[in-house]
Motif scaffolding. Structure first.
Motif, PDB file in Angstrom:
ATOM      1  N   ALA A  75      17.533   0.436  -5.901  1.00 54.66           N
ATOM      2  CA  ALA A  75      18.158  -1.250  -5.158  1.00 54.66           C
ATOM      3  C   ALA A  75      17.263  -2.250  -5.378  1.00 54.66           C
ATOM      4  O   ALA A  75      16.629  -2.009  -5.726  1.00 54.66           O
ATOM      5  N   TYR A  76      17.569  -3.575  -5.277  1.00 59.07           N
ATOM      6  CA  TYR A  76      17.300  -4.561  -5.709  1.00 59.07           C
ATOM      7  C   TYR A  76      16.625  -4.587  -7.420  1.00 59.07           C
ATOM      8  O   TYR A  76      15.430  -5.018  -7.301  1.00 59.07           O
ATOM      9  N   GLN A  77      17.564  -3.566  -8.103  1.00 59.35           N
ATOM     10  CA  GLN A  77      16.795  -3.103  -9.377  1.00 59.35           C
ATOM     11  C   GLN A  77      16.376  -4.576 -10.450  1.00 59.35           C
ATOM     12  O   GLN A  77      14.653  -3.908 -10.405  1.00 59.35           O
ATOM     13  N   ALA A  78      17.068  -5.355 -10.879  1.00 58.60           N
ATOM     14  CA  ALA A  78      15.868  -6.798 -11.611  1.00 58.60           C
ATOM     15  C   ALA A  78      14.667  -7.077 -10.602  1.00 58.60           C
ATOM     16  O   ALA A  78      13.672  -6.957 -11.162  1.00 58.60           O
ATOM     17  N   ASP A  79      14.426  -7.391  -9.359  1.00 61.77           N
ATOM     18  CA  ASP A  79      13.444  -8.039  -8.518  1.00 61.77           C
ATOM     19  C   ASP A  79      12.532  -6.645  -8.790  1.00 61.77           C
ATOM     20  O   ASP A  79      10.831  -7.452  -8.501  1.00 61.77           O
ATOM     21  N   MET A  80      12.708  -5.796  -8.788  1.00 63.96           N
ATOM     22  CA  MET A  80      11.954  -4.408  -7.924  1.00 63.96           C
ATOM     23  C   MET A  80      11.166  -4.287  -9.706  1.00 63.96           C
ATOM     24  O   MET A  80       9.889  -4.082 -10.440  1.00 63.96           O
ATOM     25  N   ILE A  81      11.533  -4.043 -10.738  1.00 67.51           N
ATOM     26  CA  ILE A  81      11.345  -3.940 -12.379  1.00 67.51           C
ATOM     27  C   ILE A  81      10.305  -5.548 -12.483  1.00 67.51           C
ATOM     28  O   ILE A  81       9.714  -5.369 -13.114  1.00 67.51           O
ATOM     29  N   VAL A  82      10.918  -6.174 -12.403  1.00 67.83           N
ATOM     30  CA  VAL A  82      10.366  -7.985 -13.075  1.00 67.83           C
ATOM     31  C   VAL A  82       9.221  -7.502 -11.920  1.00 67.83           C
ATOM     32  O   VAL A  82       7.735  -8.291 -12.418  1.00 67.83           O
ATOM     33  N   SER A  83       8.899  -7.664 -11.099  1.00 70.81           N
ATOM     34  CA  SER A  83       7.569  -7.869 -10.327  1.00 70.81           C
ATOM     35  C   SER A  83       6.728  -6.555 -10.103  1.00 70.81           C
ATOM     36  O   SER A  83       5.596  -7.262 -10.658  1.00 70.81           O
ATOM     37  N   ALA A  84       7.120  -5.310 -10.967  1.00 68.95           N
ATOM     38  CA  ALA A  84       6.175  -4.406 -10.575  1.00 68.95           C
ATOM     39  C   ALA A  84       5.308  -4.805 -12.790  1.00 68.95           C
ATOM     40  O   ALA A  84       4.100  -4.432 -12.514  1.00 68.95           O
ATOM     41  N   GLU A  85       6.219  -5.313 -13.514  1.00 65.68           N
ATOM     42  CA  GLU A  85       5.395  -5.735 -14.218  1.00 65.68           C
ATOM     43  C   GLU A  85       4.773  -6.572 -14.384  1.00 65.68           C
ATOM     44  O   GLU A  85       3.804  -6.278 -14.740  1.00 65.68           O
ATOM     45  N   SER A  86       5.316  -7.871 -13.757  1.00 65.94           N
ATOM     46  CA  SER A  86       4.324  -8.534 -13.534  1.00 65.94           C
ATOM     47  C   SER A  86       2.812  -8.179 -12.075  1.00 65.94           C
ATOM     48  O   SER A  86       1.598  -8.838 -13.066  1.00 65.94           O
ATOM     49  N   ALA A  87       2.676  -7.223 -11.401  1.00 66.61           N
ATOM     50  CA  ALA A  87       1.537  -7.187 -11.062  1.00 66.61           C
ATOM     51  C   ALA A  87       1.287  -6.161 -11.879  1.00 66.61           C
ATOM     52  O   ALA A  87       0.179  -5.431 -10.831  1.00 66.61           O
ATOM     53  N   THR A  88       1.638  -5.274 -12.634  1.00 66.06           N
ATOM     54  CA  THR A  88       1.150  -4.171 -13.470  1.00 66.06           C
ATOM     55  C   THR A  88       0.251  -2.875 -12.708  1.00 66.06           C
ATOM     56  O   THR A  88       0.394  -2.374 -12.767  1.00 66.06           O
ATOM     57  N   ILE A  89       1.828  -2.749 -11.653  1.00 67.17           N
ATOM     58  CA  ILE A  89       1.925  -1.284 -11.247  1.00 67.17           C
ATOM     59  C   ILE A  89       3.044  -1.149 -11.933  1.00 67.17           C
ATOM     60  O   ILE A  89       4.243  -0.841 -12.208  1.00 67.17           O
ATOM     61  N   ALA A 145       7.913  -9.953  -4.496  1.00 66.53           N
ATOM     62  CA  ALA A 145       6.804 -10.206  -5.664  1.00 66.53           C
ATOM     63  C   ALA A 145       5.739 -10.008  -4.597  1.00 66.53           C
ATOM     64  O   ALA A 145       4.209  -9.405  -5.214  1.00 66.53           O
ATOM     65  N   LEU A 146       5.394 -10.542  -2.922  1.00 66.51           N
ATOM     66  CA  LEU A 146       4.283 -10.648  -2.166  1.00 66.51           C
ATOM     67  C   LEU A 146       3.846  -9.460  -2.180  1.00 66.51           C
ATOM     68  O   LEU A 146       2.860  -8.808  -2.610  1.00 66.51           O
ATOM     69  N   GLY A 147       4.856  -8.054  -1.404  1.00 63.67           N
ATOM     70  CA  GLY A 147       4.139  -6.809  -1.471  1.00 63.67           C
ATOM     71  C   GLY A 147       4.208  -5.951  -2.804  1.00 63.67           C
ATOM     72  O   GLY A 147       2.615  -5.620  -2.695  1.00 63.67           O
ATOM     73  N   SER A 148       4.503  -6.195  -4.116  1.00 62.34           N
ATOM     74  CA  SER A 148       3.349  -5.924  -5.347  1.00 62.34           C
ATOM     75  C   SER A 148       2.492  -5.957  -5.929  1.00 62.34           C
ATOM     76  O   SER A 148       1.921  -5.558  -6.161  1.00 62.34           O
ATOM     77  N   ASN A 149       2.264  -7.441  -5.902  1.00 63.63           N
ATOM     78  CA  ASN A 149       1.011  -8.339  -5.401  1.00 63.63           C
ATOM     79  C   ASN A 149      -0.469  -7.242  -4.743  1.00 63.63           C
ATOM     80  O   ASN A 149      -1.387  -7.302  -4.971  1.00 63.63           O
ATOM     81  N   TYR A 150       0.084  -7.199  -3.402  1.00 62.56           N
ATOM     82  CA  TYR A 150      -0.578  -6.978  -2.509  1.00 62.56           C
ATOM     83  C   TYR A 150      -0.947  -4.948  -3.003  1.00 62.56           C
ATOM     84  O   TYR A 150      -1.699  -4.770  -2.814  1.00 62.56           O
ATOM     85  N   LEU A 151      -0.478  -4.410  -3.012  1.00 63.02           N
ATOM     86  CA  LEU A 151      -0.191  -3.122  -4.326  1.00 63.02           C
ATOM     87  C   LEU A 151      -1.615  -2.977  -4.593  1.00 63.02           C
ATOM     88  O   LEU A 151      -2.174  -2.431  -5.067  1.00 63.02           O
ATOM     89  N   LYS A 152      -1.338  -3.975  -6.037  1.00 60.41           N
ATOM     90  CA  LYS A 152      -2.145  -3.757  -6.812  1.00 60.41           C
ATOM     91  C   LYS A 152      -3.544  -4.731  -6.750  1.00 60.41           C
ATOM     92  O   LYS A 152      -4.444  -3.985  -7.021  1.00 60.41           O
ATOM     93  N   GLN A 153      -3.445  -5.571  -5.264  1.00 58.52           N
ATOM     94  CA  GLN A 153      -5.113  -5.905  -5.114  1.00 58.52           C
ATOM     95  C   GLN A 153      -5.246  -4.523  -3.988  1.00 58.52           C
ATOM     96  O   GLN A 153      -6.768  -4.311  -4.829  1.00 58.52           O
ATOM     97  N   LEU A 154      -4.964  -3.449  -3.451  1.00 59.32           N
ATOM     98  CA  LEU A 154      -5.036  -2.847  -3.181  1.00 59.32           C
ATOM     99  C   LEU A 154      -5.452  -1.786  -4.357  1.00 59.32           C
ATOM    100  O   LEU A 154      -6.463  -1.104  -4.274  1.00 59.32           O
ATOM    101  N   LEU A 155      -4.746  -1.203  -5.419  1.00 59.04           N
ATOM    102  CA  LEU A 155      -5.013  -0.313  -5.480  1.00 59.04           C
ATOM    103  C   LEU A 155      -6.375  -1.012  -7.156  1.00 59.04           C
ATOM    104  O   LEU A 155      -6.372   0.170  -7.310  1.00 59.04           O
ATOM    105  N   ASP A 156      -6.367  -2.034  -7.649  1.00 53.83           N
ATOM    106  CA  ASP A 156      -7.914  -2.337  -7.906  1.00 53.83           C
ATOM    107  C   ASP A 156      -8.669  -2.178  -6.480  1.00 53.83           C
ATOM    108  O   ASP A 156      -9.836  -1.523  -7.106  1.00 53.83           O
ATOM    109  N   ASP A 157      -9.019  -1.960  -5.170  1.00 56.14           N
ATOM    110  CA  ASP A 157      -9.851  -2.198  -4.096  1.00 56.14           C
ATOM    111  C   ASP A 157     -10.688  -0.526  -4.776  1.00 56.14           C
ATOM    112  O   ASP A 157     -11.418   0.188  -4.144  1.00 56.14           O
ATOM    113  N   PHE A 158      -9.538   0.117  -4.674  1.00 55.83           N
ATOM    114  CA  PHE A 158      -9.657   1.868  -4.609  1.00 55.83           C
ATOM    115  C   PHE A 158      -9.439   2.041  -6.343  1.00 55.83           C
ATOM    116  O   PHE A 158      -9.469   3.448  -6.096  1.00 55.83           O
TER     117      PHE A 158
END
Length: 332
Positions: A167-181, A241-254
């Protein structure tokens, strides 16, 4: 009884853990969780090697968290057991149901609450073949939450294209690439959080596809340098977009550990850090997850890790359940 097993696992008292498992009711011992730990405790004691291998190989043929853990131990490929649902076997056209018709109209107009109400009224009396036909309808409309729930109601678990939609494949792929997750991880979190219901809203105020709290979303938006209003959380592209960036923040924190970042997404980063601070020594990843103090977070992390493997498969990505750097958790 289960808390005794987990305590023994946490203390790495393998014999004691195995004894407690053997005292569980047979119906409990047959569950993947305790079959895995029975085999694992035997292995850690270097006893019953043939039974251990047999049990792990059987688990490795199943599609779930413990099956994937077992597959890694016996170095076996993951088994996804995909089987497409076949529609049109009910002998009736469920799309002609007045409730289904109204559900579709409400859904297409964005009135999701009455749409769900009509859908529930329609499917309440459906038999399995009708539920499967209804599942296909919801999937065709892009109403993934209802497709997922209806296939479960039909007790049909193996059509991965419906149960784990891209679902929402274009948004998911773009956001994952942008957030590097990893996109499979982003998909897994979203699938676990809302089953792709963009209007999802929890009693705690978590909102949208990725169930973000408004306060958290606002902080993430500020770090991203983008404008934000609470209504943005009901917009699929902005929520992702917001959720993927928050995941990246958590990934960096840990330190890049998805297990810890996933637990933090559910339970909060401060709580996860407090758990780590109370640890006297590092633990194997499976024991750390199994002995998490919150039942909800334990199941959440297990689901997300398993869903990541499945979404990797759906996206054509080789996605291991556990990365090498995640195999041990806590103080070295």
């Amino acid at each position: 009884m289960e808390w005794r097993i987990r305590l023994a696992l946490r203390q790495q008292q393998w014999h004691q853990a195995g004894q407690w498992i053997s005292l569980l009711p047979e119906s409990h011992r047959a569950k993947p969780r305790w079959r895995y730990w029975q085999a694992r405790t035997w292995s850690l004691q270097s006893i019953k090697p043939e039974k251990t291998l047999q049990m792990l190989q059987q688990l490795a043929s199943e599609r779930h968290y413990y099956g994937f853990l077992a597959a890694d131990i016996v170095q076996q490929d993951y088994d996804f057991n995909h089987s497409a649902l076949i529609s049109g076997q009910s002998g009736s056209d469920v799309s002609l149901s007045p409730e289904i018709t109204r559900a579709r109209q409400f859904y297409q107009m964005g009135y999701f609450v009455p749409a769900r109400r009509e859908w529930a009224a329609a499917t309440r009396s459906f038999d399995q073949s009708q539920l499967i036909d209804a599942t296909h309808l919801a999937h065709q409309w892009g109403w993934h939450q209802q497709a997922i729930h209806t296939t479960i109601k039909a007790d049909s678990w193996n059509d991965l294209s419906i149960r784990f939609p891209l679902a929402y494949q274009a948004d998911m792929i773009v956001s994952a690439e942008s957030a590097t997750i990893n996109p499979e991880w982003l998909y897994a979190i979203t699938r676990q959080e809302s089953a792709f219901a963009k209007d999802a809203y929890s009693p705690a105020g978590a909102t949208g596809l990725m169930q973000l709290l408004p306060g958290t979303a606002k902080q993430v938006a500020e770090r991203m340098g983008v404008s934000y209003t609470n209504r943005d959380l009901f917009s699929a592209d902005k929520n992702i977009a917001l959720g993927s960036n928050y995941l990246k923040q958590l990934l960096d924190d840990f330190s890049g550990n998805r297990i810890l970042a996933t637990a933090a997404y559910n339970a909060g980063p401060h709580r996860v850090k407090s758990w780590l601070n109370r640890q006297a020594a590092a633990l194997p990843h499976d024991i750390w997850i199994e002995t998490l103090p919150f039942y909800e977070t334990r199941n959440y992390v297990q689901n997300v890790l398993a869903f990541s493997v499945i979404y990797g498969h759906r996206l054509g990505i080789d996605s291991p359940l556990i990365n090498t750097e995640e195999s041990s958790i806590g103080q070295p």
